[in-house]
Design a protein around this motif. Structure first.
Motif, PDB file in Angstrom:
ATOM      1  N   SER A 197     -44.641   6.241 -13.248  1.00 62.84           N
ATOM      2  CA  SER A 197     -44.087   6.514 -14.533  1.00 62.84           C
ATOM      3  C   SER A 197     -44.996   7.078 -15.513  1.00 62.84           C
ATOM      4  O   SER A 197     -46.092   7.036 -15.629  1.00 62.84           O
ATOM      5  CB  SER A 197     -43.721   5.062 -15.105  1.00 62.84           C
ATOM      6  N   ILE A 198     -44.171   7.364 -16.596  1.00 59.99           N
ATOM      7  CA  ILE A 198     -44.713   8.312 -17.793  1.00 59.99           C
ATOM      8  C   ILE A 198     -44.179   7.498 -19.052  1.00 59.99           C
ATOM      9  O   ILE A 198     -42.865   7.434 -18.970  1.00 59.99           O
ATOM     10  CB  ILE A 198     -44.634   9.643 -17.787  1.00 59.99           C
ATOM     11  N   ASN A 199     -44.837   7.188 -19.948  1.00 60.21           N
ATOM     12  CA  ASN A 199     -44.290   6.617 -21.308  1.00 60.21           C
ATOM     13  C   ASN A 199     -45.139   7.672 -22.399  1.00 60.21           C
ATOM     14  O   ASN A 199     -46.083   7.397 -22.665  1.00 60.21           O
ATOM     15  CB  ASN A 199     -44.754   5.287 -21.511  1.00 60.21           C
ATOM     16  N   PRO A 200     -44.213   8.550 -22.875  1.00 59.06           N
ATOM     17  CA  PRO A 200     -44.882   9.502 -23.757  1.00 59.06           C
ATOM     18  C   PRO A 200     -45.124   8.766 -25.148  1.00 59.06           C
ATOM     19  O   PRO A 200     -45.822   9.210 -25.972  1.00 59.06           O
ATOM     20  CB  PRO A 200     -43.816  10.437 -24.175  1.00 59.06           C
ATOM     21  N   ILE A 251     -41.076  10.186 -10.678  1.00 64.87           N
ATOM     22  CA  ILE A 251     -41.618   9.646 -11.640  1.00 64.87           C
ATOM     23  C   ILE A 251     -40.558   9.037 -12.555  1.00 64.87           C
ATOM     24  O   ILE A 251     -39.739   9.773 -12.837  1.00 64.87           O
ATOM     25  CB  ILE A 251     -42.461  10.739 -12.336  1.00 64.87           C
ATOM     26  N   ALA A 252     -40.633   7.808 -12.952  1.00 63.34           N
ATOM     27  CA  ALA A 252     -39.762   7.163 -13.820  1.00 63.34           C
ATOM     28  C   ALA A 252     -40.269   7.736 -15.292  1.00 63.34           C
ATOM     29  O   ALA A 252     -41.480   7.141 -15.682  1.00 63.34           O
ATOM     30  CB  ALA A 252     -39.658   5.912 -13.875  1.00 63.34           C
ATOM     31  N   LEU A 253     -39.588   8.109 -16.088  1.00 61.81           N
ATOM     32  CA  LEU A 253     -39.977   8.450 -17.406  1.00 61.81           C
ATOM     33  C   LEU A 253     -39.216   7.809 -18.518  1.00 61.81           C
ATOM     34  O   LEU A 253     -37.929   7.692 -18.631  1.00 61.81           O
ATOM     35  CB  LEU A 253     -39.489   9.945 -17.627  1.00 61.81           C
ATOM     36  N   LEU A 267     -34.695   8.795 -15.401  1.00 61.05           N
ATOM     37  CA  LEU A 267     -34.618   8.491 -16.991  1.00 61.05           C
ATOM     38  C   LEU A 267     -34.147   7.182 -16.986  1.00 61.05           C
ATOM     39  O   LEU A 267     -32.966   7.041 -16.353  1.00 61.05           O
ATOM     40  CB  LEU A 267     -34.182   9.710 -17.605  1.00 61.05           C
ATOM     41  N   ILE A 268     -34.357   6.406 -17.874  1.00 60.33           N
ATOM     42  CA  ILE A 268     -33.511   5.276 -18.708  1.00 60.33           C
ATOM     43  C   ILE A 268     -33.514   5.343 -20.185  1.00 60.33           C
ATOM     44  O   ILE A 268     -34.542   5.492 -20.815  1.00 60.33           O
ATOM     45  CB  ILE A 268     -33.961   4.077 -18.052  1.00 60.33           C
ATOM     46  N   VAL A 322     -33.221  14.772 -10.496  1.00 61.25           N
ATOM     47  CA  VAL A 322     -33.101  13.917 -11.589  1.00 61.25           C
ATOM     48  C   VAL A 322     -32.185  12.664 -11.502  1.00 61.25           C
ATOM     49  O   VAL A 322     -31.091  13.112 -10.830  1.00 61.25           O
ATOM     50  CB  VAL A 322     -32.810  14.677 -13.035  1.00 61.25           C
ATOM     51  N   HIS A 323     -32.527  11.596 -11.718  1.00 61.83           N
ATOM     52  CA  HIS A 323     -31.489  10.515 -11.881  1.00 61.83           C
ATOM     53  C   HIS A 323     -31.295   9.840 -13.340  1.00 61.83           C
ATOM     54  O   HIS A 323     -32.378  10.145 -13.899  1.00 61.83           O
ATOM     55  CB  HIS A 323     -31.823   9.348 -10.920  1.00 61.83           C
TER      56      HIS A 323
END
Length: 369
Positions: free
Chosen positions: A80-83, A139-141, A174-175, A197-198
């Protein structure tokens, strides 16, 4: 004690009533705080703070790494990535609130007003994709905090990450609960064509009055349904998360949310029961007493009924759904509604990792500031 530290302690104790446009006025100390000081409520500085507007502050950080990894069996991703750290949406129930304690900030009001933006995230992303040990997988963003929260409109870090993902055929999930995702329809549609992408849209309530109290700086439930339709019209795969389900607060909306989500074309739907880890529990209790004093005790008791007599159960396999009679009833209702509206056998197709291309060079990231 320095003037700076005194002010900090005042801010942690001054706000204990609702603040318009914020999820909480409570700035409780984080669990790692060494000292907690109670101040006289007649103090002039406190009075000044209580009447001032609470503006969002953003700190710009150059992170050391950007891809996080987990081994949790409860989530459908390992990377995962958290900007961003913190989230201006202000959802009172947000399970990520306790992460602000690691910054020596409060998981309460600080979490939604003192944000951190990782300005070098795009550079790090491309660098880590190019690392010899990297193996492509989705990767979950934007998992801990929404990648499309309001500051993304000015900073555009999430869009840069998507551009890099598209360029190198790196699949992304993405959520969000923000309309800002529609700004990136061009990128998302291009990624969808390549099965890269989802998108998951969180729909908590269709009641706008409840939404304003529960998640004040987010799009309304009806607007989120429009987001789903717009994404589906662009052939972007979408799932809906009914999250969180809160007993005696929004659980009665479960079937309606499933029905409305099906109407606008969601391809799958899931739910998550309310989670109250660490500082989220006292913050939520305070929110209940302020907004729903008539049922606060019933809500908390029902939560404990589903969590083995506690407000939170962190065990894998239980933390997302709970256990016991009430949890079983919610589960049955959800699956009946999903079947009724034709979503019981729907699954999103797998994301494509086969065409991943390693970045040829690191390049120089143009500074944002």
């Amino acid at each position: 004690m320095s003037q700076h530290s005194s002010l900090k302690i005042i801010q942690q104790n001054a706000f204990n009533s609702p603040i318009k446009g914020r999820g909480t006025g409570n700035n409780i100390a984080g669990r790692f705080a060494i000292t907690e000081v109670e101040l006289d409520e007649s103090d002039e500085l406190i009075a000044e703070l209580e009447t001032s507007s609470i503006e969002t502050q953003v700190r710009y950080e150059r992170a050391k790494s950007i891809i996080s990894r987990n081994n949790s069996p409860d989530v459908p991703f390992r990377q995962s990535i958290n900007p961003y750290k913190g989230c201006e949406h202000g959802c009172i129930y947000c399970f990520a609130r306790p992460t602000h304690a690691y910054l020596d900030l409060s998981p309460g009001l600080d979490f939604e007003t003192k944000l951190v933006a990782k300005t070098n995230a795009p550079f790090l992303f491309e660098e880590e994709l190019a690392h010899p040990s990297y193996r492509c997988e989705p990767i979950a963003l934007g998992i801990n905090t929404d990648a499309y929260q309001p500051i993304e409109k000015q900073l555009g870090i999430t869009r840069q990450l998507l551009e890099i993902a598209l360029a190198h055929h790196q699949p992304i999930s993405l959520i969000t609960k923000s309309t800002l995702i529609l700004r990136d329809l061009d990128l998302l549609a291009a990624m969808a064509e390549k099965k890269l992408v989802h998108v998951a849209i969180s729909v908590t309530t269709l009641d706008n009055d409840l939404k304003r109290l529960l998640e004040p700086r987010t799009a309304s439930g009806k607007t989120r349904l429009k987001i789903i339709k717009a994404l589906r019209d662009a052939n972007i795969p979408v799932t809906v998360l009914v999250a969180p389900v809160i007993p005696f607060i929004n659980d009665h909306e479960l079937e309606a949310i499933v029905a409305e989500s099906a109407k606008v074309g969601t391809q799958s739907i899931h739910y998550i029961m309310l989670r109250l880890p660490h500082e989220v529990a006292p913050l939520f209790k305070d929110w209940l007493e302020q907004h729903y004093p008539d049922r606060a005790d019933h809500v908390l008791q029902r939560i404990m009924d589903m969590r083995g007599g506690k407000l939170y159960d962190s065990r894998f396999g239980k933390r997302m759904t709970g256990e016991g009679i009430f949890a079983d009833v919610i589960n049955q209702r959800f699956h009946l509604a999903r079947r009724k509206y034709g979503l019981d056998n729907h699954r999103l197709s797998s994301l494509n990792c086969r065409n991943f291309s390693v970045p040829t060079k690191k390049g120089d990231q143009i500074p944002l500031f």
